[in-house]
Design a protein around this motif. Structure first.
Motif, short mmCIF file in Angstrom:
data_model
loop_
_atom_site.label_atom_id
_atom_site.label_comp_id
_atom_site.label_asym_id
_atom_site.label_seq_id
_atom_site.Cartn_x
_atom_site.Cartn_y
_atom_site.Cartn_z
N VAL A 337 0.86 -1.18 0.00
CA VAL A 337 0.00 0.00 0.00
C VAL A 337 0.89 1.23 0.00
N SER A 338 0.78 2.03 -1.03
CA SER A 338 1.54 3.28 -1.10
C SER A 338 0.89 4.31 -0.17
N ALA A 339 1.71 4.99 0.61
CA ALA A 339 1.18 5.93 1.60
C ALA A 339 2.16 7.07 1.82
N ASP A 340 1.62 8.22 2.20
CA ASP A 340 2.43 9.36 2.64
C ASP A 340 2.56 9.30 4.16
N ALA A 341 3.77 9.45 4.64
CA ALA A 341 4.01 9.29 6.08
C ALA A 341 4.92 10.39 6.59
N GLN A 342 4.76 10.67 7.89
CA GLN A 342 5.66 11.55 8.62
C GLN A 342 6.43 10.70 9.62
N VAL A 343 7.75 10.73 9.53
CA VAL A 343 8.58 9.92 10.41
C VAL A 343 9.68 10.77 11.02
N ALA A 344 10.22 10.27 12.11
CA ALA A 344 11.34 10.94 12.77
C ALA A 344 12.29 9.87 13.30
N ARG A 345 13.59 10.17 13.28
CA ARG A 345 14.58 9.24 13.80
C ARG A 345 14.40 9.07 15.31
N VAL A 346 14.48 7.84 15.77
CA VAL A 346 14.37 7.57 17.20
C VAL A 346 15.55 8.19 17.94
N SER A 347 16.71 8.20 17.28
CA SER A 347 17.90 8.77 17.92
C SER A 347 17.83 10.28 18.07
N ASP A 348 16.87 10.95 17.37
CA ASP A 348 16.75 12.40 17.46
C ASP A 348 15.88 12.85 18.62
N PHE A 349 15.19 11.91 19.27
CA PHE A 349 14.31 12.30 20.36
C PHE A 349 15.11 12.97 21.47
N GLY A 350 14.67 14.15 21.86
CA GLY A 350 15.36 14.91 22.89
C GLY A 350 16.50 15.74 22.38
N LYS A 351 16.82 15.66 21.09
CA LYS A 351 17.94 16.42 20.52
C LYS A 351 17.46 17.47 19.53
N ASN A 352 16.53 17.10 18.65
CA ASN A 352 16.00 18.04 17.67
C ASN A 352 14.59 17.63 17.29
N ASP A 353 13.97 18.45 16.47
CA ASP A 353 12.58 18.20 16.04
C ASP A 353 12.52 17.90 14.55
N THR A 354 13.53 17.23 14.02
CA THR A 354 13.58 16.93 12.58
C THR A 354 12.50 15.90 12.22
N ILE A 355 11.65 16.25 11.27
CA ILE A 355 10.58 15.37 10.81
C ILE A 355 10.70 15.24 9.30
N PHE A 356 10.52 14.02 8.79
CA PHE A 356 10.64 13.76 7.36
C PHE A 356 9.26 13.39 6.80
N ASN A 357 8.88 14.02 5.72
CA ASN A 357 7.66 13.68 4.98
C ASN A 357 8.07 12.82 3.79
N ILE A 358 7.64 11.58 3.78
CA ILE A 358 8.15 10.61 2.81
C ILE A 358 6.99 9.85 2.17
N ARG A 359 7.33 9.10 1.11
CA ARG A 359 6.42 8.17 0.47
C ARG A 359 6.95 6.75 0.76
N THR A 360 6.07 5.86 1.21
CA THR A 360 6.48 4.50 1.57
C THR A 360 5.53 3.48 0.97
N HIS A 361 6.01 2.26 0.84
CA HIS A 361 5.20 1.15 0.33
C HIS A 361 4.65 0.27 1.45
N LEU A 362 4.82 0.70 2.70
CA LEU A 362 4.42 -0.11 3.86
C LEU A 362 3.15 0.43 4.51
N GLY A 363 2.27 1.03 3.71
CA GLY A 363 1.04 1.58 4.27
C GLY A 363 0.11 0.53 4.85
N HIS A 364 0.27 -0.73 4.45
CA HIS A 364 -0.58 -1.82 4.97
C HIS A 364 -0.08 -2.35 6.31
N LEU A 365 1.14 -1.98 6.70
CA LEU A 365 1.71 -2.49 7.95
C LEU A 365 1.83 -1.43 9.04
N LEU A 366 2.07 -0.19 8.65
CA LEU A 366 2.42 0.84 9.62
C LEU A 366 1.20 1.63 10.08
#
Length: 514
Positions: A337-366
């Motif tokens: 399932v093609s989907a638009d997603a907003q993701v962030a690195r787990v390692s960035d928690f508490g350090k910055n607010d970097t968010i990535f807007n991406i296209r993924t093929h895992l819309g049926h799982l996530l």
């Protein structure tokens, strides 16, 4: 006997005569003799073999079928009974009615078979008689076992499997395929090397057959060579040693690949950034942005021989903040399932607010809040020649590959699994595993392979998984382990039977087995 004539019934009886020799009443036959007198006058087993010597190889448990054929048969089996009957000479002079084993001590080196035969004697009378044949078992090693015992290193064909990658996941998977199909049953020795496995055979045809098997389950490039060991100029006999060098494609499942322009054009302008979704005798390539998929067989790959841009060792963990499905497609039985997603690195928690807007093929799982593993192209330093050939290529910041269950697996760490895998009887080369660090690395890779089998049903479809007898499920397991952690269903597991299990089951009358 009764005969109905329509008006009355006529009773008929079979007449009896006196035996011409002993005088007892008997039903008439062509010889006018009773059965006992016929046996005393005629012995139909005369001239038939009563004692036979058979040759048995104690190493491979086979019997010699002259002149040079060795067959495998268990004691008191149909195969052994057929073998014993065929060893008898002049048996075609009589008609075999029945054959069965007479029990003997297994260590007595004697096999007894009771035969019942028939033959026409004295003016057409049919006489049936039983007799016993004793087979003396003499131990003698077959030619192949003798060669191995004389010199275990005396091989004729060697198959060298190699894959030049930094992990052994491919060989873990290939080992299970070899075990399921019993492809290495003729190997006299198996050695684990630093970048692969060596298989040694005492026959060239066995080596060729094994290379053909590997070519059916993995994309390979093979070549062979031979070396003269000895020759006899008088009889024109030459002895060679054959070596088969088999290279497995370094492209592995979940690798990120930048296709060369020539390959991309040949596949209908696929990619160029694609994910290897599956590896069998061909490589399945998936474009995560538009869900297009194509395949490369071994010959097509080795003509171009490109490498992975990033491998599974460089996966980064992300958390899914939001996801919105767009379209759905089924490719090769797998749903994406093609989907638009907003993701962030787990390692960035508490350090910055970097968010990535991406296209993924895992819309049926996530779902929002799930963890996923992907490639960080935003911060990666990718020095790839093929990537530089595409001018104006827009590289996505993140490409997700699979859902992550690492956080949920923390609760199950150290607990045994309900299933297990078998392994080949391999020797370890001294240079293959050196030091504690190398051993820990291999154990970690094997654990990751076990997790991949739990997460991917398609990956374990062609493998045999067995029930773990040491596994004891607890009542709190279903409460504490979490329901979302993937596992292998019990109906996919096979029972690992051995003789001790069968004896216990027969003795206790309990047909339940773990």
């Amino acid at each position: 006997m009764e005969q109905d004539t329509g008006m009355f019934t006529v009773h008929q009886t079979i007449g009896t005569v006196l035996c011409c020799k002993c005088g007892i009443l008997m039903q008439p036959n062509a010889a006018n003799m009773c059965a006992n007198c016929l046996r005393s006058e005629v012995d139909i087993t005369e001239g038939l073999q009563k004692h036979v010597i058979i040759i048995h190889c104690p190493e491979c448990d086979t019997y010699l079928q002259p002149p040079r054929t060795w067959i495998r048969a268990q004691l008191e089996s149909k195969e052994l009974l057929t073998f014993c009957v065929k060893r008898l000479k002049n048996l075609n002079k009589v008609r075999l009615v029945h054959a069965e084993f007479i029990w003997t001590e297994p260590h007595s080196k004697r096999i007894k078979v009771k035969l019942r035969v028939q033959k026409e004697v004295l003016n057409g009378a049919i006489l049936e008689q039983a007799y016993t044949v004793e087979y003396v078992v003499q131990d003698q090693m077959c030619e192949s076992c003798s060669r191995v015992q004389a010199n275990p290193d005396q091989w004729v064909a060697a198959v060298q499997l190699r894959q030049h990658v930094s992990h052994r996941r491919t060989f873990f998977y290939l080992e299970q395929l070899i075990l399921k199909h019993d492809a290495a049953k003729h190997a006299i020795r198996i050695t684990q090397m630093e970048h692969g496995i060596d298989f040694f055979f005492n026959n060239r045809s066995h080596g060729v057959k094994f290379v053909e098997f590997v070519g059916k389950v993995a994309p390979i490039n093979s070549r062979h060579d031979k070396q003269l060991v000895s020759h006899d100029s008088k009889s024109n006999n030459y002895n060679y040693k054959y070596t088969f060098s088999v290279e497995i494609s370094p492209i592995c499942r979940e690798d990120l690949i930048c296709l060369p322009p020539k390959v991309s054009n040949g596949l209908g302008n696929l990619g160029p950034l694609v994910i290897c979704s599956k590896v069998s005798n061909s490589i399945a390539l998936l474009d995560p942005l538009n869900l297009r998929q194509s395949y490369l067989d071994g010959d097509q790959y080795f003509r171009t021989s490109f490498k992975s841009l990033l491998t599974s060792r460089q996966l980064v963990e992300y958390i899914v903040l939001d996801i919105e499905p767009i379209s759905e497609v089924v490719i090769g039985g797998s749903k994406y399932v093609s989907a638009d997603a907003q993701v962030a690195r787990v390692s960035d928690f508490g350090k910055n607010d970097t968010i990535f807007n991406i296209r993924t093929h895992l819309g049926h799982l996530l779902n929002p809040g799930d963890y996923a593993l992907g490639y960080d192209l935003h911060g990666a330093n990718a020095n790839d020649i093929e990537l530089d050939k595409y001018r104006g290529l827009i590289i996505p910041e993140v490409i997700l590959v699979k859902k992550s269950y690492e956080e949920k697996r923390q609760k199950k760490r150290g607990k045994p699994r309900a299933w297990k895998l078998k392994s080949l009887n391999m020797e370890v080369d001294n240079n293959a595993v050196k030091g504690r660090d190398n051993e820990e690395k291999m154990n970690s890779e094997y654990e990751q392979f076990m997790r991949d089998l739990e997460e991917n049903p398609d990956l374990r479809f062609n493998l045999s998984l067995y029930r773990n007898k040491e596994y004891q499920p607890s009542e709190m397991a279903s409460v504490t382990d979490g329901e979302d952690v993937p596992n292998v269903p019990l109906d996919e597991l096979l029972a690992d039977l051995d003789l001790s299990d069968v004896e216990v089951e027969d003795g206790d009358g309990d047909d339940m087995r773990e």
